[in-house]
Design a protein around this motif. Structure first.
Motif, PDB file in Angstrom:
ATOM      1  N   PHE A  24       0.833  -1.198   0.000  1.00  0.00           N
ATOM      2  CA  PHE A  24       0.000   0.000   0.000  1.00  0.00           C
ATOM      3  C   PHE A  24       0.870   1.252   0.000  1.00  0.00           C
ATOM      4  O   PHE A  24       1.879   1.301   0.716  1.00  0.00           O
ATOM      5  CB  PHE A  24      -0.892   0.025   1.250  1.00  0.00           C
ATOM      6  CG  PHE A  24      -1.912  -1.069   1.291  1.00  0.00           C
ATOM      7  CD1 PHE A  24      -3.162  -0.883   0.711  1.00  0.00           C
ATOM      8  CD2 PHE A  24      -1.640  -2.274   1.895  1.00  0.00           C
ATOM      9  CE1 PHE A  24      -4.115  -1.896   0.746  1.00  0.00           C
ATOM     10  CE2 PHE A  24      -2.582  -3.292   1.938  1.00  0.00           C
ATOM     11  CZ  PHE A  24      -3.818  -3.096   1.358  1.00  0.00           C
ATOM     12  N   ALA A  27      -2.811   5.387   0.359  1.00  0.00           N
ATOM     13  CA  ALA A  27      -3.797   4.319   0.549  1.00  0.00           C
ATOM     14  C   ALA A  27      -3.939   3.987   2.036  1.00  0.00           C
ATOM     15  O   ALA A  27      -5.049   3.799   2.529  1.00  0.00           O
ATOM     16  CB  ALA A  27      -3.399   3.077  -0.244  1.00  0.00           C
ATOM     17  N   MET A  62      -7.346   4.309   4.188  1.00  0.00           N
ATOM     18  CA  MET A  62      -7.872   3.147   4.900  1.00  0.00           C
ATOM     19  C   MET A  62      -8.110   3.490   6.370  1.00  0.00           C
ATOM     20  O   MET A  62      -9.155   3.163   6.932  1.00  0.00           O
ATOM     21  CB  MET A  62      -6.897   1.968   4.791  1.00  0.00           C
ATOM     22  CG  MET A  62      -6.840   1.355   3.408  1.00  0.00           C
ATOM     23  SD  MET A  62      -5.398   0.286   3.167  1.00  0.00           S
ATOM     24  CE  MET A  62      -5.555  -0.874   4.512  1.00  0.00           C
ATOM     25  N   GLU A  90      -6.282  -4.105   5.921  1.00  0.00           N
ATOM     26  CA  GLU A  90      -5.717  -4.736   4.724  1.00  0.00           C
ATOM     27  C   GLU A  90      -6.603  -5.900   4.291  1.00  0.00           C
ATOM     28  O   GLU A  90      -6.783  -6.141   3.100  1.00  0.00           O
ATOM     29  CB  GLU A  90      -4.292  -5.222   4.984  1.00  0.00           C
ATOM     30  CG  GLU A  90      -3.290  -4.110   5.069  1.00  0.00           C
ATOM     31  CD  GLU A  90      -1.840  -4.621   5.114  1.00  0.00           C
ATOM     32  OE1 GLU A  90      -1.573  -5.747   4.642  1.00  0.00           O
ATOM     33  OE2 GLU A  90      -0.995  -3.873   5.613  1.00  0.00           O
ATOM     34  N   ILE A 125      -9.532  -4.780   2.178  1.00  0.00           N
ATOM     35  CA  ILE A 125      -9.138  -4.476   0.794  1.00  0.00           C
ATOM     36  C   ILE A 125      -8.909  -5.769   0.020  1.00  0.00           C
ATOM     37  O   ILE A 125      -9.382  -5.922  -1.115  1.00  0.00           O
ATOM     38  CB  ILE A 125      -7.862  -3.598   0.771  1.00  0.00           C
ATOM     39  CG1 ILE A 125      -8.036  -2.328   1.620  1.00  0.00           C
ATOM     40  CG2 ILE A 125      -7.481  -3.251  -0.670  1.00  0.00           C
ATOM     41  CD1 ILE A 125      -9.235  -1.469   1.313  1.00  0.00           C
ATOM     42  N   SER A 156     -10.695   0.600  -4.826  1.00  0.00           N
ATOM     43  CA  SER A 156      -9.238   0.520  -4.783  1.00  0.00           C
ATOM     44  C   SER A 156      -8.678   0.807  -6.168  1.00  0.00           C
ATOM     45  O   SER A 156      -9.302   0.504  -7.186  1.00  0.00           O
ATOM     46  CB  SER A 156      -8.753  -0.836  -4.265  1.00  0.00           C
ATOM     47  OG  SER A 156      -9.168  -1.876  -5.111  1.00  0.00           O
ATOM     48  N   LEU A 177      -1.113  -0.876  -4.351  1.00  0.00           N
ATOM     49  CA  LEU A 177      -2.356  -0.128  -4.182  1.00  0.00           C
ATOM     50  C   LEU A 177      -2.056   1.327  -3.900  1.00  0.00           C
ATOM     51  O   LEU A 177      -1.396   1.664  -2.915  1.00  0.00           O
ATOM     52  CB  LEU A 177      -3.206  -0.744  -3.072  1.00  0.00           C
ATOM     53  CG  LEU A 177      -3.788  -2.081  -3.522  1.00  0.00           C
ATOM     54  CD1 LEU A 177      -3.377  -3.191  -2.611  1.00  0.00           C
ATOM     55  CD2 LEU A 177      -5.277  -1.955  -3.641  1.00  0.00           C
ATOM     56  N   SER A 226      -7.140   3.231  -1.525  1.00  0.00           N
ATOM     57  CA  SER A 226      -8.027   2.211  -0.960  1.00  0.00           C
ATOM     58  C   SER A 226      -8.948   2.876   0.043  1.00  0.00           C
ATOM     59  O   SER A 226      -8.494   3.369   1.063  1.00  0.00           O
ATOM     60  CB  SER A 226      -7.227   1.114  -0.264  1.00  0.00           C
ATOM     61  OG  SER A 226      -6.353   0.465  -1.146  1.00  0.00           O
TER      62      SER A 226
END
Length: 104
Positions: free
Chosen positions: A20, A24, A28, A35, A38, A81, A97, A100
């Motif tokens: 990530f 991201a 989050m 995690e 996602i 995402s 990523l 996200s």
């Protein structure tokens, strides 16, 4: 073709070959996502929502594509995402990523 890319993304996620960005991780945290949320969302996806050509001046290759996935985690929460497949040490099975968060 996008189903092949989605399959490659899912295999990377299943193998734990993903990371990530700081952005991201901040998104989050702001949305209370983990995690695992996602990863579940990506693994539940039936299609890539959209593919964009990267406009970033820091991209690693001449042409780099960003894949947007909108899908639910196992609790039914819709998650957005955005990420890219990255080749590292000759292996293209790494998914990075960039964004996200909860889908709007």
């Amino acid at each position: 073709m996008s189903s092949d890319i989605l399959r490659r993304i899912k295999r990377a996620v299943l193998a734990g070959n993903y990371a990530f960005s700081e952005k991201a991780l901040l998104e989050m945290e702001a949305d209370g996502l983990t995690e695992l949320d996602i990863a579940e969302s990506i693994l539940n996806a039936v299609a890539i929502y959209k593919t964009l050509r990267s406009q970033s001046p820091w991209r690693q290759q001449r042409t780099e594509y960003l894949h947007i996935i909108q899908s639910t985690n196992l609790d039914g929460l819709m998650i957005y995402s955005k990420g890219k497949l990255v080749e590292e040490a000759g292996i293209e099975r790494y998914y990075f990523l960039i964004s996200s968060k909860k889908a709007l």
